[in-house]
Design a protein around this motif. Structure first.
Motif, PDB file in Angstrom:
ATOM      1  N   GLY A 114     -18.962   7.687   0.001  1.00 17.42           N
ATOM      2  CA  GLY A 114     -17.820   8.183  -0.400  1.00 17.42           C
ATOM      3  C   GLY A 114     -16.940   9.153  -0.493  1.00 17.42           C
ATOM      4  O   GLY A 114     -16.282   8.885  -1.114  1.00 17.42           O
ATOM      5  N   MET A 115     -16.537   9.056   0.886  1.00 16.71           N
ATOM      6  CA  MET A 115     -15.860   9.880   1.785  1.00 16.71           C
ATOM      7  C   MET A 115     -14.391   9.021   1.269  1.00 16.71           C
ATOM      8  O   MET A 115     -14.457   7.763   2.319  1.00 16.71           O
ATOM      9  N   VAL A 116     -12.959   9.373   1.023  1.00 19.06           N
ATOM     10  CA  VAL A 116     -12.442   8.874   0.717  1.00 19.06           C
ATOM     11  C   VAL A 116     -11.241   9.409   2.504  1.00 19.06           C
ATOM     12  O   VAL A 116     -11.421  10.734   2.228  1.00 19.06           O
ATOM     13  N   SER A 117     -10.876   8.706   2.652  1.00 19.71           N
ATOM     14  CA  SER A 117     -10.270   9.050   4.232  1.00 19.71           C
ATOM     15  C   SER A 117      -8.889   8.853   4.375  1.00 19.71           C
ATOM     16  O   SER A 117      -8.954   7.393   4.830  1.00 19.71           O
ATOM     17  N   PHE A 118      -7.988   9.764   4.441  1.00 25.89           N
ATOM     18  CA  PHE A 118      -5.895   9.900   4.580  1.00 25.89           C
ATOM     19  C   PHE A 118      -6.403  10.788   5.884  1.00 25.89           C
ATOM     20  O   PHE A 118      -5.526  10.741   6.387  1.00 25.89           O
ATOM     21  N   ALA A 119      -6.875  11.202   7.221  1.00 21.86           N
ATOM     22  CA  ALA A 119      -7.423  11.214   8.070  1.00 21.86           C
ATOM     23  C   ALA A 119      -6.967  10.489   9.271  1.00 21.86           C
ATOM     24  O   ALA A 119      -5.352  11.052   9.796  1.00 21.86           O
ATOM     25  N   GLY A 120      -7.561   9.737  10.026  1.00 19.98           N
ATOM     26  CA  GLY A 120      -6.952   8.515  10.664  1.00 19.98           C
ATOM     27  C   GLY A 120      -6.034   7.095  10.626  1.00 19.98           C
ATOM     28  O   GLY A 120      -5.099   8.334   9.234  1.00 19.98           O
ATOM     29  N   LEU A 133      -5.747   4.104  10.787  1.00 17.48           N
ATOM     30  CA  LEU A 133      -7.077   3.233  10.766  1.00 17.48           C
ATOM     31  C   LEU A 133      -6.061   1.764   9.929  1.00 17.48           C
ATOM     32  O   LEU A 133      -5.451   2.461   9.207  1.00 17.48           O
ATOM     33  N   PRO A 134      -6.228   1.065  10.612  1.00 16.39           N
ATOM     34  CA  PRO A 134      -5.418  -0.222  10.005  1.00 16.39           C
ATOM     35  C   PRO A 134      -7.118  -0.563   8.589  1.00 16.39           C
ATOM     36  O   PRO A 134      -7.600  -0.099   8.383  1.00 16.39           O
ATOM     37  N   ALA A 135      -6.014  -1.396   7.697  1.00 13.75           N
ATOM     38  CA  ALA A 135      -7.227  -1.666   6.826  1.00 13.75           C
ATOM     39  C   ALA A 135      -7.870  -3.023   7.262  1.00 13.75           C
ATOM     40  O   ALA A 135      -7.655  -3.389   7.854  1.00 13.75           O
ATOM     41  N   LEU A 174      -0.923  11.956   5.697  1.00 13.60           N
ATOM     42  CA  LEU A 174      -1.760  11.775   4.610  1.00 13.60           C
ATOM     43  C   LEU A 174      -1.709   9.795   4.755  1.00 13.60           C
ATOM     44  O   LEU A 174      -0.432   9.393   4.677  1.00 13.60           O
ATOM     45  N   ASN A 175      -2.898   9.208   5.723  1.00 11.83           N
ATOM     46  CA  ASN A 175      -2.763   7.731   5.712  1.00 11.83           C
ATOM     47  C   ASN A 175      -2.527   7.117   5.184  1.00 11.83           C
ATOM     48  O   ASN A 175      -3.927   7.784   4.078  1.00 11.83           O
ATOM     49  N   PHE A 201       0.345   4.462  -2.791  1.00 16.13           N
ATOM     50  CA  PHE A 201       0.840   5.678  -2.860  1.00 16.13           C
ATOM     51  C   PHE A 201       1.670   6.150  -2.731  1.00 16.13           C
ATOM     52  O   PHE A 201       1.526   7.364  -3.329  1.00 16.13           O
ATOM     53  N   ARG A 219       0.704  -0.988  -0.215  1.00 14.69           N
ATOM     54  CA  ARG A 219       0.063  -0.096  -0.069  1.00 14.69           C
ATOM     55  C   ARG A 219       1.439   1.183  -0.214  1.00 14.69           C
ATOM     56  O   ARG A 219       0.443   2.533  -0.217  1.00 14.69           O
ATOM     57  N   ARG A 241      -8.495   8.315  -6.826  1.00 11.89           N
ATOM     58  CA  ARG A 241      -9.723   8.883  -6.268  1.00 11.89           C
ATOM     59  C   ARG A 241      -9.301  10.204  -5.514  1.00 11.89           C
ATOM     60  O   ARG A 241      -9.309  11.829  -5.748  1.00 11.89           O
ATOM     61  N   GLY A 242      -8.545   9.705  -4.202  1.00  7.20           N
ATOM     62  CA  GLY A 242      -8.643  10.767  -2.902  1.00  7.20           C
ATOM     63  C   GLY A 242      -7.433  11.821  -3.651  1.00  7.20           C
ATOM     64  O   GLY A 242      -7.994  13.210  -3.183  1.00  7.20           O
ATOM     65  N   LEU A 243      -6.328  11.792  -3.983  1.00  4.71           N
ATOM     66  CA  LEU A 243      -5.377  11.796  -4.301  1.00  4.71           C
ATOM     67  C   LEU A 243      -5.176  12.974  -5.539  1.00  4.71           C
ATOM     68  O   LEU A 243      -4.825  14.152  -5.444  1.00  4.71           O
ATOM     69  N   ASP A 286      -9.625   4.253  -3.677  1.00  7.12           N
ATOM     70  CA  ASP A 286      -9.770   5.807  -3.287  1.00  7.12           C
ATOM     71  C   ASP A 286      -8.340   6.194  -2.789  1.00  7.12           C
ATOM     72  O   ASP A 286      -9.128   7.271  -3.094  1.00  7.12           O
ATOM     73  N   ALA A 287      -7.519   5.660  -2.865  1.00  6.64           N
ATOM     74  CA  ALA A 287      -6.592   6.735  -3.348  1.00  6.64           C
ATOM     75  C   ALA A 287      -6.647   7.125  -3.560  1.00  6.64           C
ATOM     76  O   ALA A 287      -5.786   8.732  -3.820  1.00  6.64           O
ATOM     77  N   GLY A 317     -15.395  15.343  -1.331  1.00 12.00           N
ATOM     78  CA  GLY A 317     -15.114  13.917  -0.666  1.00 12.00           C
ATOM     79  C   GLY A 317     -13.846  13.129  -0.518  1.00 12.00           C
ATOM     80  O   GLY A 317     -13.583  12.292  -0.125  1.00 12.00           O
ATOM     81  N   VAL A 318     -13.103  14.282   0.104  1.00 17.86           N
ATOM     82  CA  VAL A 318     -11.287  13.405   0.541  1.00 17.86           C
ATOM     83  C   VAL A 318     -11.249  14.063   2.254  1.00 17.86           C
ATOM     84  O   VAL A 318     -11.137  15.278   2.455  1.00 17.86           O
ATOM     85  N   ALA A 319     -10.469  13.466   2.715  1.00 20.17           N
ATOM     86  CA  ALA A 319     -10.054  13.794   4.352  1.00 20.17           C
ATOM     87  C   ALA A 319      -8.303  13.353   4.948  1.00 20.17           C
ATOM     88  O   ALA A 319      -8.144  12.567   3.907  1.00 20.17           O
ATOM     89  N   SER A 355      -2.829   3.216   5.140  1.00 23.38           N
ATOM     90  CA  SER A 355      -2.987   1.826   5.766  1.00 23.38           C
ATOM     91  C   SER A 355      -4.463   1.491   5.314  1.00 23.38           C
ATOM     92  O   SER A 355      -4.718   0.122   4.921  1.00 23.38           O
ATOM     93  N   HIS A 356      -5.811   2.351   4.782  1.00 23.27           N
ATOM     94  CA  HIS A 356      -6.391   2.580   5.166  1.00 23.27           C
ATOM     95  C   HIS A 356      -7.989   1.976   3.605  1.00 23.27           C
ATOM     96  O   HIS A 356      -8.693   1.591   3.215  1.00 23.27           O
ATOM     97  N   SER A 357      -6.850   3.152   3.180  1.00 20.32           N
ATOM     98  CA  SER A 357      -8.040   3.176   1.289  1.00 20.32           C
ATOM     99  C   SER A 357      -7.108   2.320   0.630  1.00 20.32           C
ATOM    100  O   SER A 357      -5.639   2.191   0.113  1.00 20.32           O
TER     101      SER A 357
END
Lengths: 371, 371
Positions: B27-33, B35-37, A341-342, A276, A272, A353-355, A350-351, A320-322, A344-346
Motif C-alpha cells: 500500500g505504500m506509494v513511493s515517490f522516493a527512488g 525506479l522505472p515503471a 518526487l519521482n 503528475f 506520466r 493518492r500519494g500526492l 497511486d500518484a 503511506g507515502v515516501a 516514473s514508478h507510480s
C-alpha cells in the motif's frame, strides 16, 4: 595533466591482466589464470554461449563496448571502440573516478543540489566541495541533462561555458548522463564532453533507465590520459561486470526494436510526467512551486513555507507515502523546504493518492507552525 | 573496537537506503527512488520474475543470503541470516575491507606469497605489509584453505594459533576462502573465524569456483561491529549485485543436485591434479620442487636453479604457454625461481604439451647461465 590522487602513484597494471590478454590466442596453453575447467561449468548450451560463464575482460565484452562507442560517437563524443569500459552500474563509475582523482582536501565542484550518492562517494574520499564555476577545482561533477534531483537541463550556452571553464582551469569534467534517453521535450542535450577534445574528461551512462536496473550495467568513456588507469581500477574492484548481464543488454541494444523501445519509453514517461504535473497543480498548487522537467524521472518542489522536509518524512511514511527530502542533495548548507518526487514508478491512481496525502501533511504542518 | 580508516568517519547510512527499506510495504506509494515503471521493463515473464529487473537490496536477495548463512553456520561461523552480503565477486570484498580499514601506513599482515590482486588493493589504499605473526597489524589477510598461489592448507593448530593471535592483538582477521569446496584430500579446513566469537573478523567466499566466474558473485559475512559499515560501503560501490546472477545462483544452490555437483567438481579436479602431478614429475622432476596441493587450483613450483621466472614469461608465451611468475605474489622482496601453475583449466593433452615446452625453456635458460 590532471592531478591524480596520491593512491594512483603505486598503481601498476596487473600482471594477471597482461597475461590474460594473450591466453586467448589459438593454440596457447594457459597455466596462468585460475579458470575452472570449461566442461565443469553449468550447461547453458542453447540459452547462452558457455564462454560467458568464464572470466572475461575487465573492460567488458568487445561487442557491447563497440555498440556503446558507436552511439557515443554519434553524439560527438571522442570514444573509440577501445576506450569504453562496461561498468557494474554507473554508481561504480563514481567510485572509480573518485579513486582516481580525489584525495582528502581535493576541491570538487558540484551542482547544488546534486545526486546524493555521488556526494557521499566524493565525501568518503575526502572531497572539499565547491560550486561548478570555481576554477580552483581539480574535478567537476555534473549531471547536465535532466539533473538528479532537479530535473534541470543545461542550455547549450551553459554547456559551452562549462566546457570552456573546465578546459581553461584544467579541471577534469565528469559528466554523468543516466537520463539522456528519457527526453520528453526538445531541449539541448549534446554531451558537454563532446566539446572537450584535448582536455581531460570522463563521461558515463547507464542501462538502468533504458533497460533494467536489476542487471546493474552502465558504461564509461574518458579522455586518453585517464582511460588506462580507470581500467586498472575497474579490474581491482570486481575484475569485470557480469557477462550474462552484458550479453542480455547487448542482445537488447542490437535488436532492431531498440530505437522504438526508447521512443516508447519516452512516450510513456512523458504521459506520466504530464499526469503528475496536473495532480501536483491540483493538490500542491497553493503550497509549492516547481518547473515541469523536460526529461528524467523527477519533479523538484520548493515549498512556499520553508519547512524542513526531513521532519515530514516519518509522518509521510506512516501515512503511506515516501519521498526524498531535498535537503539531502546539498553538499553543504541545504536549502530547506525542497523535495524530490519521482513520477516514473507510480501509476495515476497511486500518484493521486500519494500526492493527496502529502498535500494534507504539508498543509497541516504549516497550519501547526502558524498557530 | 577495530581501527577504522579515516574515511569511515564521515560514513553515514544513505537516506536512500533507509527510505527504500520501507517502500516495499503493502500500500505504500513511493515517490522516493528513481525506479522505472515496472510495465516498461523488458518482458521476461516465464523465465524470471519481473521484479528481478528492478533495483534490489544492497545486501543481496534475502533467499540467497539465507542459503549462504545456513551453509556458513553449518561450518561453525557466527553468520545470522541478516549478516551476509552478496558481493559482485569476492574481489569486491577485498576493496570493501580495504576501504573500511586501510589508511596510508596501516600495518597489514599477509602470508608471503599471497593473492596478488589482494596485495594490489591493500597497497592502493596505502597498506604497509608485514608477516601474519606481527601483533602490531591492524588487519590480517589470509587464504588459509588452499592458498593462492601456494595451494597450502593451514593445519588445525595453525588455524587456532592465528585466531588466538588476532584476538590477543586486536587484529581484524580477513579470511578469504574461495577454494574451500575444491578439496581433494582429507585436511583441516574449518574456517578460522569460527573460532573468533567476540573478536573482529571478516569472512568471504565465491561462487566463481563452484558455479561460474562470469556471473561475478561472491559473499561476505563479518562480526557485528564491522557488518553495517560494510553494507554502506557496498551500496556506495554498485548499489547491489546483479539480481539475475543472484537468482541463477540461488536456483543452483537450492537444487537437490548442488551437493552432488560439488562432489563431481572435486572428483574431476582431483583427477586433473593427479594427472598434472605425474606430468610435472615427468617433465620437471629434475628441475623443480613442489608439494601436491590438497585442494584449490594451483601447483607452486620452486626451481632448483633460482632464475627469475619473470624473465621466462615472454619466451614462454612466444612458445605457446602462459604461467604466473611466482615473484608477483610477494608483498616485498620476492623469492626468485617460483612459479604458479594452474591445473584446472587445461586438459591432459594441453597440460602435457605446455609442461614439455616449459621444461625445455627452463632447461635451456639454466644451460645458458652455466655456460
Amino acid at each position: 595533466m590532471p592531478t591524480f590522487s596520491d593512491r594512483i602513484d603505486g598503481l601498476r597494471p596487473s600482471p594477471i591482466r597482461t597475461i590474460l590478454s594473450v591466453v586467448d590466442r589459438p593454440g596457447m596453453v594457459s597455466f596462468a589464470g585460475g579458470l575452472p575447467a570449461t566442461t565443469m561449468l553449468p550447461d547453458w548450451s542453447g540459452s547462452f554461449a558457455p564462454d560467458l560463464l568464464q572470466y572475461g575482460p575487465s573492460e567488458g565484452e568487445p561487442a557491447l563496448r563497440r555498440a556503446v562507442a558507436e552511439r557515443l560517437r554519434a553524439l560527438g563524443v571522442d570514444a573509440p571502440d577501445d576506450r569504453v569500459i562496461i561498468l557494474s552500474g554507473s554508481q561504480q563509475g563514481i567510485d572509480l573516478v573518485a579513486k582516481l582523482l580525489v584525495d582528502p582536501g581535493t576541491v570538487t565542484a558540484v551542482e547544488q543540489p546534486t545526486y546524493l550518492a555521488a556526494l557521499q562517494v566524493f565525501r568518503f574520499y575526502g572531497a572539499r566541495f565547491t560550486d561548478l564555476a570555481d576554477p580552483t577545482a581539480s574535478l567537476a561533477y555534473a549531471v547536465p541533462t535532466f539533473a538528479n534531483p532537479t530535473g534541470a537541463c543545461m542550455s547549450d550556452a551553459a554547456r559551452a561555458a562549462l566546457a570552456d571553464a573546465c578546459r581553461d582551469s584544467g579541471t577534469v569534467l565528469f559528466e554523468d548522463d543516466p537520463y539522456r534517453e528519457l527526453a520528453y521535450d526538445a531541449v539541448d542535450r549534446a554531451p558537454i564532453v563532446a566539446r572537450m577534445h584535448g582536455a581531460s574528461w570522463v563521461y558515463q551512462g547507464s542501462f538502468s533507465k533504458t533497460f533494467a536496473p536489476g542487471l546493474r550495467l552502465g558504461f564509461m568513456t574518458a579522455s586518453a590520459d585517464l582511460f588506462d588507469r580507470l581500467v586498472i581500477l575497474k579490474q581491482a574492484v570486481d575484475l569485470h561486470s557480469s557477462r550474462l548481464s552484458q550479453q542480455i543488454v547487448l542482445d537488447a541494444v542490437s535488436d532492431g526494436d531498440w530505437t522504438d523501445r526508447l521512443e516508447r519509453l519516452a512516450d510513456f514517461y512523458r504521459a506520466r510526467r504530464d499526469d503528475f504535473d496536473s495532480l501536483l497543480t491540483r493538490y500542491l498548487g497553493d503550497l509549492a512551486d516547481w518547473r515541469r522537467p523536460s526529461g528524467g524521472l523527477f519533479f523538484w518542489l520548493t515549498l512556499r513555507d520553508r519547512i524542513d522536509t526531513r521532519t515530514l518524512l516519518d509522518d509521510a511514511v506512516a501515512a503511506g507515502v515516501a519521498f526524498m527530502p531535498g535537503e539531502e542533495f546539498y553538499a553543504d548548507e541545504p536549502e530547506l523546504g525542497t523535495m524530490r518526487l519521482n513520477f516514473s514508478h507510480s501509476d495515476s491512481a497511486d500518484a493521486d493518492r500519494g500526492l493527496a496525502i502529502l498535500a494534507d501533511l504539508i498543509a497541516e504542518r504549516i497550519a501547526a507552525r502558524s498557530r
